[in-house]
Design a protein around this motif. Structure first.
Motif, PDB file in Angstrom:
ATOM      1  N   LEU A 128      33.352  73.792  45.639  1.00 12.05           N
ATOM      2  CA  LEU A 128      33.773  75.166  45.369  1.00 12.05           C
ATOM      3  C   LEU A 128      34.688  75.622  46.496  1.00 12.05           C
ATOM      4  N   ILE A 129      35.866  76.107  46.139  1.00 16.51           N
ATOM      5  CA  ILE A 129      36.832  76.591  47.132  1.00 16.51           C
ATOM      6  C   ILE A 129      36.936  78.109  46.991  1.00 16.51           C
ATOM      7  N   VAL A 130      36.619  78.820  48.055  1.00 13.48           N
ATOM      8  CA  VAL A 130      36.662  80.280  48.066  1.00 13.48           C
ATOM      9  C   VAL A 130      38.032  80.725  48.561  1.00 13.48           C
ATOM     10  N   LYS A 131      38.729  81.516  47.744  1.00  6.36           N
ATOM     11  CA  LYS A 131      40.070  81.965  48.133  1.00  6.36           C
ATOM     12  C   LYS A 131      40.442  83.250  47.410  1.00  6.36           C
ATOM     13  N   GLU A 132      41.500  83.908  47.896  1.00  4.47           N
ATOM     14  CA  GLU A 132      42.033  85.076  47.208  1.00  4.47           C
ATOM     15  C   GLU A 132      42.882  84.628  46.028  1.00  4.47           C
ATOM     16  N   THR A 133      42.831  85.397  44.959  1.00  7.85           N
ATOM     17  CA  THR A 133      43.558  85.054  43.730  1.00  7.85           C
ATOM     18  C   THR A 133      44.066  86.325  43.072  1.00  7.85           C
ATOM     19  N   ASP A 134      45.302  86.324  42.620  1.00  4.82           N
ATOM     20  CA  ASP A 134      45.801  87.423  41.787  1.00  4.82           C
ATOM     21  C   ASP A 134      45.296  87.184  40.367  1.00  4.82           C
ATOM     22  N   TRP A 135      44.508  88.127  39.857  1.00  2.00           N
ATOM     23  CA  TRP A 135      43.841  87.906  38.576  1.00  2.00           C
ATOM     24  C   TRP A 135      44.228  88.978  37.564  1.00  2.00           C
ATOM     25  N   GLU A 136      44.586  88.551  36.357  1.00  2.48           N
ATOM     26  CA  GLU A 136      44.982  89.457  35.282  1.00  2.48           C
ATOM     27  C   GLU A 136      43.772  89.773  34.413  1.00  2.48           C
ATOM     28  N   VAL A 169      30.898  74.015  49.779  1.00  4.28           N
ATOM     29  CA  VAL A 169      31.579  75.303  49.693  1.00  4.28           C
ATOM     30  C   VAL A 169      32.600  75.378  50.827  1.00  4.28           C
ATOM     31  N   ILE A 170      33.877  75.526  50.480  1.00  3.44           N
ATOM     32  CA  ILE A 170      34.968  75.548  51.455  1.00  3.44           C
ATOM     33  C   ILE A 170      35.565  76.956  51.481  1.00  3.44           C
ATOM     34  N   ASN A 171      35.548  77.589  52.636  1.00  6.84           N
ATOM     35  CA  ASN A 171      36.050  78.959  52.764  1.00  6.84           C
ATOM     36  C   ASN A 171      37.525  78.940  53.163  1.00  6.84           C
ATOM     37  N   GLN A 172      38.395  79.271  52.206  1.00  2.71           N
ATOM     38  CA  GLN A 172      39.836  79.357  52.468  1.00  2.71           C
ATOM     39  C   GLN A 172      40.324  80.802  52.502  1.00  2.71           C
ATOM     40  N   LEU A 173      39.405  81.746  52.709  1.00  4.56           N
ATOM     41  CA  LEU A 173      39.814  83.134  52.889  1.00  4.56           C
ATOM     42  C   LEU A 173      40.490  83.292  54.249  1.00  4.56           C
ATOM     43  N   PRO A 174      41.354  84.316  54.398  1.00  2.00           N
ATOM     44  CA  PRO A 174      41.972  84.538  55.713  1.00  2.00           C
ATOM     45  C   PRO A 174      40.916  84.923  56.745  1.00  2.00           C
ATOM     46  N   LYS A 175      41.273  84.836  58.016  1.00  2.00           N
ATOM     47  CA  LYS A 175      40.309  85.117  59.082  1.00  2.00           C
ATOM     48  C   LYS A 175      39.882  86.581  59.111  1.00  2.00           C
ATOM     49  N   LYS A 176      40.771  87.466  58.667  1.00  2.00           N
ATOM     50  CA  LYS A 176      40.440  88.889  58.599  1.00  2.00           C
ATOM     51  C   LYS A 176      40.610  89.377  57.162  1.00  2.00           C
ATOM     52  N   THR A 209      34.218  91.634  56.043  1.00  2.00           N
ATOM     53  CA  THR A 209      34.245  90.292  56.608  1.00  2.00           C
ATOM     54  C   THR A 209      34.826  89.313  55.601  1.00  2.00           C
ATOM     55  N   THR A 210      35.310  88.170  56.097  1.00  2.00           N
ATOM     56  CA  THR A 210      35.684  87.075  55.201  1.00  2.00           C
ATOM     57  C   THR A 210      34.709  85.916  55.337  1.00  2.00           C
ATOM     58  N   ASP A 211      33.641  86.099  56.106  1.00  2.00           N
ATOM     59  CA  ASP A 211      32.535  85.140  56.064  1.00  2.00           C
ATOM     60  C   ASP A 211      31.947  85.156  54.662  1.00  2.00           C
ATOM     61  N   THR A 212      31.363  84.057  54.245  1.00  2.00           N
ATOM     62  CA  THR A 212      30.813  84.018  52.888  1.00  2.00           C
ATOM     63  C   THR A 212      29.642  83.045  52.832  1.00  2.00           C
ATOM     64  N   SER A 213      29.099  82.875  51.616  1.00  2.00           N
ATOM     65  CA  SER A 213      28.014  81.921  51.352  1.00  2.00           C
ATOM     66  C   SER A 213      27.895  81.771  49.848  1.00  2.00           C
ATOM     67  N   LYS A 218      32.345  80.607  57.790  1.00  2.00           N
ATOM     68  CA  LYS A 218      33.491  81.361  58.280  1.00  2.00           C
ATOM     69  C   LYS A 218      34.797  80.793  57.719  1.00  2.00           C
ATOM     70  N   SER A 219      35.843  81.564  57.819  1.00  2.00           N
ATOM     71  CA  SER A 219      37.165  81.131  57.368  1.00  2.00           C
ATOM     72  C   SER A 219      37.509  79.779  57.984  1.00  2.00           C
ATOM     73  N   GLY A 220      37.931  78.843  57.160  1.00  2.00           N
ATOM     74  CA  GLY A 220      38.299  77.512  57.619  1.00  2.00           C
ATOM     75  C   GLY A 220      37.129  76.554  57.745  1.00  2.00           C
ATOM     76  N   GLU A 221      35.908  77.027  57.454  1.00  2.00           N
ATOM     77  CA  GLU A 221      34.727  76.178  57.578  1.00  2.00           C
ATOM     78  C   GLU A 221      34.145  75.867  56.200  1.00  2.00           C
ATOM     79  N   SER A 222      33.145  74.989  56.177  1.00  2.00           N
ATOM     80  CA  SER A 222      32.498  74.615  54.918  1.00  2.00           C
ATOM     81  C   SER A 222      30.997  74.440  55.147  1.00  2.00           C
ATOM     82  N   PHE A 223      30.265  74.424  54.066  1.00  2.00           N
ATOM     83  CA  PHE A 223      28.818  74.174  54.096  1.00  2.00           C
ATOM     84  C   PHE A 223      28.464  73.408  52.831  1.00  2.00           C
TER      85      PHE A 223
END
Length: 326
Positions: A43-51, A90-97, A107-111, A135-140
């Motif tokens: 699972l890759i966590v990221k921002e997406t423009d969604w319609e 789970v890979i966090n590709q959200l920005p650091k802020k 926060t952009t930390d996730t789980s 955290k951003s750039g990390e995985s679990f």
């Protein structure tokens, strides 16, 4: 009365289907589900423009800056079999802020939490209690055996939940039976109920984009006499409940929160956030010479409108889809 009685006796229990949901798609994996070679998902966590709504005069919430798993809303279906050993990276590709377009984010930390699946404590996805924040750039990587029974469950973020779930970090987790104990239904349709940008959504879209256009999220196609397995998941972020009602059809409850249940035959289902139901619906309504499009919607009336209410369907928006006879 005769038709209602037929529904009571003819809708057999089933917890799987010959044809899986055609819209959300299953997440691909490697491995065979054994302890030595678990099924491995990513699972890759990221921002997406969604319609949200694709056609007609654009309501306020026609598009949103979403938080997504693998670029889609809801996230892809994680489909496993009872007893499978699995790994979910789970890979966090959200920005650091937090982005300025994600209102209210702290926060952009996730789980990821596997709701109802009863994963081991250290895999439960609730930082800082059971694991570190991702955290951003990390995985679990979550690693465990699926020991619950068959049915529909869900996965979702457990960090800054009102924002992260409200912006799209959720998906369905379906457990198929290890052994067939009943004849499978003909088709499966998943209905993930949520909210976003001032309206309510079915599989990430608001009507008419739930059922019409080139890329609907939840058009329920049936043939006369088919048994349809409806899997409903409520992950609404707001403080509300829903009453899902198909016109012209009844539904038999066969599972509640992943537990087999010889439930009642109903035409309106009450559910709140966190609840899941499996239901069997027989396609036995009037086809109107093959042109019937039966409405299926939440009966809380403000939940079936879009923010500006200016579509060609006037008062229909939000949590409305259609049952279409082929």
């Amino acid at each position: 009365l005769e038709k209602s009685h037929a529904m009571e006796t003819d809708a057999v229990y089933c917890n799987t289907a010959k044809v899986k949901d055609p819209y959300l798609k299953d997440l691909s994996y490697s491995g065979d589900g054994t302890e030595k070679n678990p099924k491995r998902f990513e699972l890759i966590v990221k921002e997406t423009d969604w319609e949200i709504v694709a056609k007609g005069p654009a309501p306020k919430g026609a598009k949103m800056k979403a938080l997504s798993y693998n670029g889609q809303l809801p996230g892809p279906i994680i489909r496993v079999v009872e007893g499978d050993w699995i790994e979910v990276k789970v890979i966090n590709q959200l920005p650091k802020k937090p982005s300025s377009s994600i209102e209210g984010a702290i926060t952009t930390d996730t789980s990821v939490h596997f709701h109802g699946v009863h994963a081991p404590y250290k895999m439960d996805g609730v930082p800082p209690l059971t694991q570190p924040f991702i955290k951003s750039g990390e995985s679990f990587t979550h690693s465990f055996q699926v020991e619950v029974g068959s049915g529909v469950f869900m996965y979702h973020s457990h960090v800054d939940t009102e924002v992260q779930i409200g912006r799209g970090l959720y998906g369905a987790f379906i457990v198929e039976p290890k052994e067939q104990d009943a004849k499978p239904c003909d088709r499966e349709y998943l209905m993930v109920i949520s909210d976003g940008e001032g309206t309510f959504l079915l599989n990430g879209k608001a009507f008419p984009s739930t059922a019409l256009g080139s890329n609907p999220s939840n058009l329920i196609k049936v043939k006369q006499g088919e048994q349809i397995l409806l899997r409903m998941v409520d992950i609404t972020a707001s403080d509300t409940f829903h009453t899902m009602h198909p016109h012209g059809h009844s539904m038999k409850v066969v599972s509640k929160d992943g537990h087999p249940y010889d439930g009642p035959t109903i035409d309106t289902l009450f559910l709140s956030s966190g609840e899941r139901y499996d239901l069997v619906m027989i396609a036995d309504a009037d086809r109107a010479d093959g042109k019937a499009l039966w409405a299926f919607h939440c009966h809380i009336l403000p939940h079936l409108t879009n923010p500006d209410k200016e579509t060609e369907y006037l008062n229909m928006g939000g949590m409305v889809t259609l049952i279409a006879y082929e």
